[in-house]
Write an enzyme that holds these catalytic residues in place. Structure first.
Site, PDB file in Angstrom:
ATOM      1  N   CYS A  41      34.481 -23.586   2.687  1.00  0.00           N
ATOM      2  CA  CYS A  41      34.152 -23.674   1.247  1.00  0.00           C
ATOM      3  C   CYS A  41      33.693 -22.340   0.657  1.00  0.00           C
ATOM      4  O   CYS A  41      33.911 -22.076  -0.517  1.00  0.00           O
ATOM      5  CB  CYS A  41      33.075 -24.719   1.021  1.00  0.00           C
ATOM      6  N   ASN A  84      37.922 -31.565  -4.265  1.00  0.00           N
ATOM      7  CA  ASN A  84      37.369 -30.394  -3.589  1.00  0.00           C
ATOM      8  C   ASN A  84      38.520 -29.665  -2.885  1.00  0.00           C
ATOM      9  O   ASN A  84      39.117 -30.194  -1.952  1.00  0.00           O
ATOM     10  CB  ASN A  84      36.321 -30.877  -2.576  1.00  0.00           C
ATOM     11  N   HIS A 132      31.196 -23.774  -6.266  1.00  0.00           N
ATOM     12  CA  HIS A 132      32.242 -24.409  -5.457  1.00  0.00           C
ATOM     13  C   HIS A 132      32.249 -25.893  -5.803  1.00  0.00           C
ATOM     14  O   HIS A 132      31.192 -26.533  -5.871  1.00  0.00           O
ATOM     15  CB  HIS A 132      31.940 -24.195  -3.973  1.00  0.00           C
TER      16      HIS A 132
HETATM   17  O1  UT7 Z   1      32.836 -28.848   0.321  1.00  0.00           O
HETATM   18  C1  UT7 Z   1      32.304 -28.992   1.585  1.00  0.00           C
HETATM   19  C2  UT7 Z   1      30.921 -29.430   1.515  1.00  0.00           C
HETATM   20  N1  UT7 Z   1      30.875 -30.860   1.373  1.00  0.00           N
HETATM   21  C3  UT7 Z   1      29.980 -31.422   0.605  1.00  0.00           C
HETATM   22  O2  UT7 Z   1      29.217 -30.724  -0.041  1.00  0.00           O
HETATM   23  C4  UT7 Z   1      29.884 -32.920   0.608  1.00  0.00           C
HETATM   24  C5  UT7 Z   1      28.459 -33.361   0.499  1.00  0.00           C
HETATM   25  N2  UT7 Z   1      28.315 -34.809   0.616  1.00  0.00           N
HETATM   26  C6  UT7 Z   1      28.776 -35.642  -0.327  1.00  0.00           C
HETATM   27  O3  UT7 Z   1      29.373 -35.228  -1.288  1.00  0.00           O
HETATM   28  C7  UT7 Z   1      28.473 -37.116  -0.186  1.00  0.00           C
HETATM   29  O4  UT7 Z   1      27.626 -37.302   0.930  1.00  0.00           O
HETATM   30  C8  UT7 Z   1      29.732 -38.010  -0.031  1.00  0.00           C
HETATM   31  C9  UT7 Z   1      30.482 -38.067  -1.327  1.00  0.00           C
HETATM   32  C10 UT7 Z   1      30.632 -37.457   1.068  1.00  0.00           C
HETATM   33  C11 UT7 Z   1      29.351 -39.431   0.383  1.00  0.00           C
HETATM   34  O5  UT7 Z   1      28.480 -39.967  -0.591  1.00  0.00           O
HETATM   35  P1  UT7 Z   1      27.101 -40.623  -0.156  1.00  0.00           P
HETATM   36  O6  UT7 Z   1      26.486 -41.124  -1.371  1.00  0.00           O
HETATM   37  O7  UT7 Z   1      26.338 -39.630   0.652  1.00  0.00           O
HETATM   38  O8  UT7 Z   1      27.587 -41.861   0.729  1.00  0.00           O
HETATM   39  P2  UT7 Z   1      27.300 -42.173   2.270  1.00  0.00           P
HETATM   40  O9  UT7 Z   1      28.114 -41.302   3.145  1.00  0.00           O
HETATM   41  O10 UT7 Z   1      25.820 -42.235   2.506  1.00  0.00           O
HETATM   42  O11 UT7 Z   1      27.867 -43.642   2.364  1.00  0.00           O
HETATM   43  C12 UT7 Z   1      27.301 -44.723   1.632  1.00  0.00           C
HETATM   44  C13 UT7 Z   1      28.156 -45.948   1.825  1.00  0.00           C
HETATM   45  C14 UT7 Z   1      28.460 -46.262   3.289  1.00  0.00           C
HETATM   46  O12 UT7 Z   1      28.499 -47.664   3.433  1.00  0.00           O
HETATM   47  P3  UT7 Z   1      27.210 -48.459   4.000  1.00  0.00           P
HETATM   48  O13 UT7 Z   1      26.960 -47.908   5.358  1.00  0.00           O
HETATM   49  O14 UT7 Z   1      26.096 -48.177   3.024  1.00  0.00           O
HETATM   50  O15 UT7 Z   1      27.676 -49.880   3.976  1.00  0.00           O
HETATM   51  C15 UT7 Z   1      29.842 -45.718   3.488  1.00  0.00           C
HETATM   52  O16 UT7 Z   1      30.546 -46.386   4.502  1.00  0.00           O
HETATM   53  O17 UT7 Z   1      29.432 -45.750   1.191  1.00  0.00           O
HETATM   54  C16 UT7 Z   1      30.478 -46.005   2.144  1.00  0.00           C
HETATM   55  N3  UT7 Z   1      31.590 -45.130   1.824  1.00  0.00           N
HETATM   56  C17 UT7 Z   1      32.571 -45.467   0.967  1.00  0.00           C
HETATM   57  N4  UT7 Z   1      32.784 -46.592   0.249  1.00  0.00           N
HETATM   58  C18 UT7 Z   1      33.871 -46.622  -0.529  1.00  0.00           C
HETATM   59  C19 UT7 Z   1      31.841 -43.884   2.278  1.00  0.00           C
HETATM   60  N5  UT7 Z   1      32.971 -43.404   1.723  1.00  0.00           N
HETATM   61  C20 UT7 Z   1      33.439 -44.383   0.918  1.00  0.00           C
HETATM   62  C21 UT7 Z   1      34.556 -44.477   0.078  1.00  0.00           C
HETATM   63  N6  UT7 Z   1      34.730 -45.621  -0.622  1.00  0.00           N
HETATM   64  N7  UT7 Z   1      35.452 -43.478  -0.060  1.00  0.00           N
END
Ligand code: UT7
Length: 349
Positions: free
Chosen positions: A114, A306, A276
Site C-alpha cells: 500500500c 483499494n 491511500h
Molecule cells: O490497504 C491495506 C491495508 N488494509 C486496511 O487498511 C484494511 C483495514 N481493515 C478494514 O478495513 C476492516 O477491518 C475490514 C473492512 C477489512 C473489515 O471490517 P470490520 O468492521 O473490521 O469487520 P470484521 O473483520 O471485524 O468482521 C465483522 C463481521 C464478521 O462476522 P462475525 O464474526 O461478527 O459474525 C465477519 O465474518 O463481518 C463479517 N464479514 C463480512 N460480512 C459480510 C467480513 N467480511 C464480510 C463481508 N460481507 N464482505
C-alpha cells in the site's frame, strides 16, 4: 539543491465495473455490509487475459508522459511499485520498458504494497535531487482480481480490492517555491503476517512431490503448490482486518503530522491530503483526528476500491483532473499497509 516536481500525471482503470451486488454471485456478502464498513460501492477488474499489471501501468504512463510534454524515449529511469506483478520475476519495470520502447535505462521494482507508490516516489526524488536523472517515470499498478479468494472464506479481503494504475513523471525544478518538500518512510515488521500473501515464498517447508525431487529432501526445500495450500488459503492474501485498521488510524495521522512539522507547517496550511484508499472509514477517522475539512481530503475508494500501490497516484490524478489541485498548493500523500510500512510525501504543486 534541486527539488523534484510532478511534471505529468496519468491514471488508467479497466472499463469493467464490478458492483457490490455483482459479488453476491460468488460469496455471502451484501451491498450494505460493504458500504457501511468500507465505503466501497464498486471497483474495476482488469480483463482476465488481455490486461496485466504492466499493460495498465503502460496506459497510465502514456498519459503522464504526454502531459509532461516529453516522449517515452526521454525517460531515464523507471520505478514500478506493485504487489501483483505479471511474473514472479522479472519485475514489471522491464516489461514496461519493453512495451514502451524506451531506451536501455534502469528499471527498479518496489514491493511495498500500500505504501509502494510513496516509497517509489521517495526513491525517485533522491535521484532527481542528486542530479542523476531528469525524467523519472514512477508507476503504481495492481491487478488484484487475478488472485483473490472469491469464496465466502475470503470475503473480508476480496470485497475491498480493485485493479488499476497511476503514474507520474518526476523532473527537477529550479523554482524554490515548488516541488517535494520532504518524504517520511517507516516500517514495523513485528506484524508482517497479519496482512500477507505467503506463497509463492521461500518460507515454506513444503516438499516437492517425489517424482520431481532429485535430491535428498532433508537437505533442500523446494517451493510448490498443493491442493492443501489452496484449501488452507495459503495462496491468497490474508488479513486480520481489525488489527490493521487499529494500527492504520494511528500511523496515518502520525506520518502526516511528521511531514507538516518537518516543514514548520500546520494542518490548516494543507490544501489537499491524498490518503491511500484503504477504507473510507480510515480516511474519515484521519480527517476527524486532524480536524481537516471535506475540501482538504480527497477520496475515491467508493468507485475503485483499494488499489494498493495504484491508489495514491489514481486519487492524485483524479483530484488534479477535477481541478482540485492548483500550482502552489500544499499536497500531502500518505499511505499505510502490509509490512507494516507507512509513508508520507509533502509537496508544493
Ligand atoms: O490497504 C491495506 C491495508 N488494509 C486496511 O487498511 C484494511 C483495514 N481493515 C478494514 O478495513 C476492516 O477491518 C475490514 C473492512 C477489512 C473489515 O471490517 P470490520 O468492521 O473490521 O469487520 P470484521 O473483520 O471485524 O468482521 C465483522 C463481521 C464478521 O462476522 P462475525 O464474526 O461478527 O459474525 C465477519 O465474518 O463481518 C463479517 N464479514 C463480512 N460480512 C459480510 C467480513 N467480511 C464480510 C463481508 N460481507 N464482505
Amino acid at each position: 539543491m534541486k527539488r523534484s516536481i510532478i511534471a505529468g500525471i496519468g491514471k488508467y482503470v479497466p472499463s469493467n465495473v464490478v458492483t457490490n451486488k455483482d459479488l453476491l454471485k460468488y460469496m455471502d456478502t451484501s451491498d450494505e455490509w460493504i458500504q457501511e464498513r468500507t465505503g466501497i460501492k464498486e471497483r474495476r477488474y482488469a480483463h482476465r487475459t488481455e490486461e496485466t499489471t504492466t499493460t495498465m501501468g503502460v496506459e497510465a504512463a502514456k498519459i503522464a508522459i504526454e502531459r509532461a510534454g516529453i516522449t517515452p524515449q526521454d525517460i531515464d529511469f523507471i520505478i514500478f511499485a506493485t504487489l501483483s506483478p505479471d511474473y514472479y520475476f522479472p519485475g514489471c519495470g522491464v516489461l514496461l520498458q519493453r512495451a514502451m520502447k524506451m531506451k536501455e535505462i534502469g528499471a527498479l521494482d518496489v514491493r511495498n504494497q500500500c505504501s509502494g507508490f510513496v516509497y517509489a516516489l521517495t526513491v525517485a526524488d533522491q535521484f532527481i535531487k542528486t542530479g542523476m536523472y531528469k525524467n523519472i517515470l514512477v508507476v503504481g499498478a495492481e491487478k488484484h482480481s487475478f488472485g483473490l479468494d472469491f469464496s465466502t472464506r475470503g470475503r473480508n479481503v476480496s470485497v475491498i480490492f480493485g485493479d488499476g494504475a497511476g503514474a507520474v513523471v518526476l523532473q527537477p525544478t529550479e523554482d524554490a517555491n515548488r516541488g517535494i518538500l520532504s518524504n517520511h518512510l517507516h516500517s514495523d515488521g513485528e506484524s508482517a503476517e497479519i496482512l500477507a500473501m505467503f506463497n509463492p515464498g521461500t518460507h515454506a517447508n513444503h516438499w516437492m512431490p517425489e517424482q520431481y525431487a532429485s535430491f535428498d529432501k532433508a537437505e533442500i526445500g523446494q517451493m510448490f503448490f498443493s491442493h492443501a495450500m489452496i484449501d488452507e488459503a495459503q495462496v491468497f492474501p490474508n488479513m486480520d482486518g481489525p488489527a490493521v485498521f487499529k494500527k492504520a488510524v494511528v500511523k496515518f495521522p502520525e506520518v502526516i503530522m511528521e511531514a507538516l512539522t518537518a516543514n514548520n507547517l500546520q494542518t490548516t496550511d494543507l490544501n489537499l491530503l491524498i490518503p491511500h484508499q484503504a477504507n473510507l472509514r480510515i480516511a474519515q477517522f484521519v480527517q476527524q483526528k486532524l480536524k481537516l475539512t471535506d475540501d482538504q481530503v480527497y477520496n475515491n475508494i467508493q468507485q475503485y476500491g483499494n488499489t494498493t500501490a495504484a491508489s495514491v497516484p489514481i486519487a492524485l490524478c483524479e483530484a488534479w483532473e477535477k481541478g482540485k489541485i492548483k500550482e502552489g498548493d500544499l499536497v500531502c500523500l500518505a499511505a499505510f499497509g502490509s509490512g507494516f510500512t507507512w509513508a508520507s510525501s509533502l509537496m508544493r504543486w
